[in-house]
Design a protein around this motif. Structure first.
Motif, PDB file in Angstrom:
ATOM      1  N   ILE A   1       0.955  -1.498   0.092  1.00  0.00           N
ATOM      2  CA  ILE A   1      -0.076  -0.166  -0.429  1.00  0.00           C
ATOM      3  C   ILE A   1       0.784   1.199  -0.134  1.00  0.00           C
ATOM      4  CG2 ILE A   1      -1.316   1.592   1.739  1.00  0.00           C
ATOM      5  CD1 ILE A   1      -2.517  -1.840   2.458  1.00  0.00           C
ATOM      6  N   GLY A   2       2.144   1.174   1.128  1.00  0.00           N
ATOM      7  CA  GLY A   2       2.598   2.674   1.182  1.00  0.00           C
ATOM      8  C   GLY A   2       3.200   2.666  -0.176  1.00  0.00           C
ATOM      9  N   VAL A   3       4.443   1.529  -0.557  1.00  0.00           N
ATOM     10  CA  VAL A   3       5.178   1.553  -1.864  1.00  0.00           C
ATOM     11  C   VAL A   3       4.045   2.186  -3.391  1.00  0.00           C
ATOM     12  CG1 VAL A   3       6.653   0.674  -3.768  1.00  0.00           C
ATOM     13  CG2 VAL A   3       6.560  -0.089  -0.806  1.00  0.00           C
ATOM     14  N   LEU A   4       2.736   1.395  -2.987  1.00  0.00           N
ATOM     15  CA  LEU A   4       2.141   1.571  -4.574  1.00  0.00           C
ATOM     16  C   LEU A   4       1.912   2.936  -4.094  1.00  0.00           C
ATOM     17  CD1 LEU A   4       0.925  -1.729  -5.176  1.00  0.00           C
ATOM     18  CD2 LEU A   4       2.753  -0.295  -6.063  1.00  0.00           C
ATOM     19  N   ALA A   5       1.336   3.767  -3.169  1.00  0.00           N
ATOM     20  CA  ALA A   5       0.554   4.900  -3.161  1.00  0.00           C
ATOM     21  C   ALA A   5       1.920   6.457  -3.501  1.00  0.00           C
ATOM     22  CB  ALA A   5       0.187   5.633  -1.800  1.00  0.00           C
ATOM     23  N   ALA A   6       3.741   5.701  -3.150  1.00  0.00           N
ATOM     24  CA  ALA A   6       4.572   6.934  -3.022  1.00  0.00           C
ATOM     25  C   ALA A   6       3.921   6.953  -4.840  1.00  0.00           C
ATOM     26  CB  ALA A   6       5.224   6.016  -2.431  1.00  0.00           C
ATOM     27  N   ILE A   7       4.721   5.605  -5.253  1.00  0.00           N
ATOM     28  CA  ILE A   7       4.387   5.864  -7.163  1.00  0.00           C
ATOM     29  C   ILE A   7       3.700   6.375  -7.712  1.00  0.00           C
ATOM     30  CG2 ILE A   7       4.722   4.310  -9.110  1.00  0.00           C
ATOM     31  CD1 ILE A   7       6.252   2.306  -7.223  1.00  0.00           C
TER      32      ILE A   7
ATOM     33  N   ASN B   1       1.150  14.210   7.007  1.00  0.00           N
ATOM     34  CA  ASN B   1       0.606  12.696   5.873  1.00  0.00           C
ATOM     35  C   ASN B   1      -0.741  13.252   5.435  1.00  0.00           C
ATOM     36  OD1 ASN B   1       3.498  11.836   5.744  1.00  0.00           O
ATOM     37  ND2 ASN B   1       3.135  10.498   7.485  1.00  0.00           N
ATOM     38  N   ALA B   2      -1.270  14.636   5.341  1.00  0.00           N
ATOM     39  CA  ALA B   2      -3.393  14.529   6.082  1.00  0.00           C
ATOM     40  C   ALA B   2      -3.359  13.236   4.905  1.00  0.00           C
ATOM     41  CB  ALA B   2      -3.291  15.648   6.468  1.00  0.00           C
ATOM     42  N   GLU B   3      -2.984  14.442   3.450  1.00  0.00           N
ATOM     43  CA  GLU B   3      -2.968  14.262   2.182  1.00  0.00           C
ATOM     44  C   GLU B   3      -3.022  12.841   1.017  1.00  0.00           C
ATOM     45  OE1 GLU B   3      -3.676  16.182  -0.693  1.00  0.00           O
ATOM     46  OE2 GLU B   3      -4.464  17.762   0.916  1.00  0.00           O
ATOM     47  N   ARG B   4      -1.672  11.906   1.770  1.00  0.00           N
ATOM     48  CA  ARG B   4      -1.317  10.796   1.546  1.00  0.00           C
ATOM     49  C   ARG B   4      -2.272  10.212   2.166  1.00  0.00           C
ATOM     50  NH1 ARG B   4       4.533  13.369   3.404  1.00  0.00           N
ATOM     51  NH2 ARG B   4       4.685  13.823   0.848  1.00  0.00           N
ATOM     52  N   VAL B   5      -2.729  10.036   3.268  1.00  0.00           N
ATOM     53  CA  VAL B   5      -3.654   9.322   4.055  1.00  0.00           C
ATOM     54  C   VAL B   5      -4.747   9.375   3.184  1.00  0.00           C
ATOM     55  CG1 VAL B   5      -5.158   9.143   6.376  1.00  0.00           C
ATOM     56  CG2 VAL B   5      -2.491   9.294   6.453  1.00  0.00           C
ATOM     57  N   LYS B   6      -5.350  10.513   2.598  1.00  0.00           N
ATOM     58  CA  LYS B   6      -6.310  10.658   1.741  1.00  0.00           C
ATOM     59  C   LYS B   6      -6.525   9.941   0.746  1.00  0.00           C
ATOM     60  CE  LYS B   6      -7.674  14.586   2.793  1.00  0.00           C
ATOM     61  NZ  LYS B   6      -8.453  16.477   2.479  1.00  0.00           N
ATOM     62  N   ALA B   7      -5.822   9.632  -0.125  1.00  0.00           N
ATOM     63  CA  ALA B   7      -4.667   9.253  -1.306  1.00  0.00           C
ATOM     64  C   ALA B   7      -4.855   8.016  -1.185  1.00  0.00           C
ATOM     65  CB  ALA B   7      -3.682   9.895  -1.852  1.00  0.00           C
ATOM     66  N   ILE B   8      -4.264   7.269   0.204  1.00  0.00           N
ATOM     67  CA  ILE B   8      -4.419   5.849   0.423  1.00  0.00           C
ATOM     68  C   ILE B   8      -6.408   5.863   0.069  1.00  0.00           C
ATOM     69  CG2 ILE B   8      -3.911   4.739   1.562  1.00  0.00           C
ATOM     70  CD1 ILE B   8      -1.680   5.537   1.841  1.00  0.00           C
ATOM     71  N   GLU B   9      -6.752   6.458   1.131  1.00  0.00           N
ATOM     72  CA  GLU B   9      -8.224   5.472   1.486  1.00  0.00           C
ATOM     73  C   GLU B   9      -8.722   5.617   0.621  1.00  0.00           C
ATOM     74  OE1 GLU B   9      -8.883   8.386   4.928  1.00  0.00           O
ATOM     75  OE2 GLU B   9      -8.252   6.568   6.317  1.00  0.00           O
ATOM     76  N   ALA B  10      -9.001   6.428  -0.621  1.00  0.00           N
ATOM     77  CA  ALA B  10      -8.949   7.419  -1.853  1.00  0.00           C
ATOM     78  C   ALA B  10      -9.527   5.850  -2.793  1.00  0.00           C
ATOM     79  CB  ALA B  10      -9.159   8.079  -2.383  1.00  0.00           C
ATOM     80  N   LYS B  11      -8.456   5.188  -2.747  1.00  0.00           N
ATOM     81  CA  LYS B  11      -8.779   3.400  -3.186  1.00  0.00           C
ATOM     82  C   LYS B  11      -8.576   2.698  -2.081  1.00  0.00           C
ATOM     83  CE  LYS B  11      -3.433   3.324  -3.843  1.00  0.00           C
ATOM     84  NZ  LYS B  11      -2.429   2.886  -3.930  1.00  0.00           N
ATOM     85  N   GLY B  12      -8.940   2.790  -1.260  1.00  0.00           N
ATOM     86  CA  GLY B  12      -9.729   1.968  -0.816  1.00  0.00           C
ATOM     87  C   GLY B  12      -8.966   1.407   0.996  1.00  0.00           C
ATOM     88  N   GLU B  13      -8.175   1.632   0.756  1.00  0.00           N
ATOM     89  CA  GLU B  13      -6.834   0.766   1.067  1.00  0.00           C
ATOM     90  C   GLU B  13      -6.820   1.229   2.636  1.00  0.00           C
ATOM     91  OE1 GLU B  13      -3.784   1.350  -1.156  1.00  0.00           O
ATOM     92  OE2 GLU B  13      -4.296  -0.813  -2.253  1.00  0.00           O
ATOM     93  N   ASP B  14      -5.473   0.925   3.892  1.00  0.00           N
ATOM     94  CA  ASP B  14      -5.804   0.627   4.759  1.00  0.00           C
ATOM     95  C   ASP B  14      -4.247   1.765   5.336  1.00  0.00           C
ATOM     96  OD1 ASP B  14      -5.448   1.401   7.734  1.00  0.00           O
ATOM     97  OD2 ASP B  14      -5.402  -0.955   8.113  1.00  0.00           O
ATOM     98  N   PRO B  15      -4.175   3.255   5.630  1.00  0.00           N
ATOM     99  CA  PRO B  15      -3.320   3.845   5.960  1.00  0.00           C
ATOM    100  C   PRO B  15      -2.543   3.159   7.472  1.00  0.00           C
ATOM    101  CG  PRO B  15      -4.707   5.326   5.547  1.00  0.00           C
ATOM    102  CD  PRO B  15      -5.209   4.187   5.927  1.00  0.00           C
ATOM    103  N   THR B  16      -3.173   2.768   8.101  1.00  0.00           N
ATOM    104  CA  THR B  16      -2.353   2.799   9.425  1.00  0.00           C
ATOM    105  C   THR B  16      -1.600   1.544   9.782  1.00  0.00           C
ATOM    106  OG1 THR B  16      -5.070   1.299  10.016  1.00  0.00           O
ATOM    107  CG2 THR B  16      -5.088   3.568  10.189  1.00  0.00           C
ATOM    108  N   GLY B  17      -1.857   0.984   8.850  1.00  0.00           N
ATOM    109  CA  GLY B  17      -0.628  -0.543   9.319  1.00  0.00           C
ATOM    110  C   GLY B  17       0.732   0.286   9.283  1.00  0.00           C
TER     111      GLY B  17
END
Lengths: 309, 373
Positions: free
Chosen positions: B51-57, B285-301
């Motif tokens: 989740i982290g790597v793909l969001a960054a990419i 990291n608010a923006e990044r969290v939002k982007a990950i949540e928008a994909k339906g993934e969990d940013p809390t791990g």
């Protein structure tokens, strides 16, 4: 009672519980070996499938409505036994029967292949992660001693495991010693070829032993699933290995031997973990196996095999 | 003669075309290998990393890539199995990829890192915390997560200063990660004159801990440090609750997982754990969290943002030195500081972070966690 004896009692209770389930699984190994002289290495996987089926049934029934718990468990038990038996029967039909009569090693490899197949089949269809079930049966029947020193507890779940194992084992013993089919089983164990000549359908009897073994493994699957609350597709391997050890320890081919072997193994493990660091549990348990086999190569209750000419 | 010249010129042309094609392909995409468990019992940690790597990419690609290059994440599954990790590392090298985020389990990262170091592949792990990985003096191996030993000494400090229990037991799963941490905790306690009454291993994959629990009860233990992962601790917690063992449990970040609550139920409430700081709570990291949540993934791990930071470090380095050469990148990374999703990152000579990224948390039955007092 003193603290030390209370502690010993608790560890024996723990050991008997785990030992009972080893015994249930060990029956499947020992019956199949007794009749066709092969080790059914896929048996641990049948136990695992029994666990999965009972988890699915329990979760499903609890989700759709408020059934009473004993009914849910009973339905889960029946369904798990039916489905596991079907698997047991099919495994024999597909992977062992065509190879019967050929080299024993070939059947052994086929059994290992079946075990790997079933493990991966469940991992792919159900996912390889742990599946958990919330505790359904809690509380204890018996509490001895006091909280300040040491308290012995026997939980309802442990009692259930004991009772179910005892009932199942008694039923099996009666079936083997009293019924017509049981007699046929014993005859097959004595001499398969001769039994066939006497007009008994030995193929049916062999299928029957696989079905009985699988049904007992499913009972163990349900009980251990409820006891630990967590299963994954790989639990069958270790459980199968332990049960196989129990069967060999008690004397493979002998049904009372499997029961005794299971209990001895369970109690040995618990007592080792109790008085030594628990990492030595398996060392001592398997060391015991080697020692017993050195002095009694056929196991505690096993009969020396007469070479058939 | 004429014929042979013609053939020669054709070959030249073919070679030239091949070169240009190869050149353009290389210029257009940078492949980053993502090595970790996609299957097996700890696959959910692999998901966090992914989740982290793909969001960054995705963020990089949406903002023009790295120096015009698109970035692509290629997933390799090591199932957290050291043998498979070696196979995966060889495959990555064979596939010509020179940038790796991973591996995840320390026992996998260690053998894989030998191969990367030898083959000149840059590796940043977002999750492996075993100190031995960076002790070999390798130049290509980095982390975006604090060390095991830091986590262990932090736990020991917390036990001594805050928890102050009467009798302590230290239990571990006999594996590199778990036993390593448990040893650091025990030594930390001993150094302060507190002797744990038990230091014992259990077998990973075991299901029955009733004997161990009876032993803990007999020893009147009121604090248990467990070095290992969540499947075993979950069962220990569940069986302890059934047996009425009342003790405070504490573990490393390997136990911080929503599956722990699934296995142990309410028994999880109040369990302590050292875990990477909750980077998803960080306002930056608010923006990044939002982007990950928008994909339906969990940013809390716990590994999501360290994995994100690993990609950021690679991207920043490539931008700064205008080269994807792994050796040059490794030199640059050691010499500079980076502003990432896990804060400012600076490395020591071994490739370890200079600052700890851990905090003591209290876990709750609903799978959430809050900083412990």
């Amino acid at each position: 009672m003193t603290e030390a004896s209370l502690y010993l009692l608790q560890q024996i209770i723990n050991g008997l519980t785990i030992g009972s389930t080893y015994a249930l699984i060990a029956i499947g190994y020992t019956m199949v070996y007794g009749i066709i002289g092969m080790i059914n290495f896929a048996h641990g996987e049948i136990y695992m499938i029994g666990s999965y089926v009972s988890f699915i049934v329990i979760t499903g029934l609890l989700a759709i409505g408020s059934f009473v718990l004993p009914l849910v468990l009973f339905i889960a038990l029946v369904v798990a036994m039916l489905i596991a038996s079907t698997y047991g029967w099919t495994v024999e039909r597909v992977a062992y029967r065509p190879l019967r009569g050929s080299n024993r090693l070939i059947a052994l490899i086929s059994a290992i292949g079946m075990s790997i197949f079933l493990q991966n089949y469940v991992a792919l269809s159900q996912g390889s992660r742990d599946v958990a079930l919330a505790p359904l049966i809690s509380g204890s029947v018996l509490e001895l001693g006091s909280l300040e020193t040491f308290e012995v507890t026997l939980s309802w779940m442990q009692l259930l495991i004991w009772v179910v194992t005892l009932v199942t084992m008694t039923a099996l013993t009666l079936f083997i010693s009293r019924s017509r089919m049981g007699r046929a089983c014993r005859a097959c164990a004595e001499d398969l070829g001769m039994t066939n000549l006497l007009g008994i359908d030995t193929n049916r009897i062999i299928s029957l032993t696989f079905v009985i073994g699988a049904a007992l493994a499913a009972i163990a699957g349900l009980l251990l699933g409820l006891y630990y609350g967590v299963i994954n597709p790989f639990v069958g391997f270790m459980a199968g290995l332990k049960a196989f050890t129990a069967a060999v320890l008690g004397g493979i081919g002998s049904i009372p031997g499997a029961m005794l072997g299971g209990l001895i193994l369970g109690v040995t493990e618990a007592l080792t973990a109790a008085y030594f660091p628990s990492e030595y549990k398996d060392v001592v348990a398997f060391g015991l196996l080697v020692t017993i086999l050195l002095f009694r190569p056929t196991g505690i209750l096993g009969k020396p095999e007469v070479e058939k000419v | 003669m004429a014929k042979s010249f013609k053939r020669f010129s054709k070959t030249l042309l073919a070679a030239a075309t091949a070169l240009t094609i190869a050149g353009t392909v290389q210029a257009e995409t940078l492949k980053i290998a993502l090595a970790g468990p996609a299957t097996g019992p700890v696959a959910q940690y692999g998901d966090m990393q992914k989740i982290g790597v793909l969001a960054a990419i995705e963020y990089l690609n949406a903002n023009g890539g790295i120096n015009g290059m698109d970035v692509e994440g290629v997933i390799y599954d090591d199932a957290c199995d050291p043998k498979q990790a070696v196979a995966v590392a060889n495959k990555i090298v064979n596939d010509g990829i020179t940038h790796v985020v991973g591996h995840l389990c320390s026992s996998s990262t260690e053998p894989a890192s030998d191969i990367y170091e030898e083959e000149g592949v840059l590796m940043i792990t977002a999750a492996s915390t075993s100190p031995t990985i960076t002790e070999k003096g390798y130049g290509m191996i980095f982390r975006t997560i604090g060390l095991d030993s830091l986590q262990g000494s932090m736990a020991a400090q917390y036990i001594l200063d805050t928890a102050k229990p009467k009798t302590i037991a230290v239990i571990h799963d006999k594996q590199q990660y778990g036993e390593g941490l448990a040893t650091v905790v025990r030594d930390g306690l001993k150094a302060a004159g507190v002797e744990p009454v038990m230091f014992e291993g259990v077998t990973a994959g075991d299901k029955d801990f009733s004997a161990l629990i009876a032993k803990l009860q007999k020893a009147d233990v009121d604090f248990i440090y467990y070095g290992g992962y969540h499947p075993e601790l979950g069962l220990i917690l569940r069986q302890s609750a059934e047996k009425g063992l009342k003790a405070q449990f504490m573990g490393p970040e390997g136990i911080v997982n929503s599956d722990l609550a699934k296995i142990a139920g309410d028994a999880v409430e109040g369990v302590l754990a050292t875990a990477p700081k909750a980077f998803d709570q960080n306002p930056e990291n608010a923006e990044r969290v939002k982007a990950i949540e928008a994909k339906g993934e969990d940013p809390t791990g716990p590994f999501v943002f360290p994995a994100y930071a690993a990609v950021q470090i690679m991207a920043d380095t490539i931008k700064a030195i205008d080269s994807t050469d792994a050796m040059k990148m490794a030199e640059y990374i050691k010499a500079n500081t980076f502003d990432t999703a896990i804060g400012t990152v600076k490395y020591d000579d071994k490739g370890d972070l200079t600052e700890s990224t851990f905090l003591v948390y209290q876990l709750h039955a609903d799978g959430s966690k809050t900083p412990a007092q």
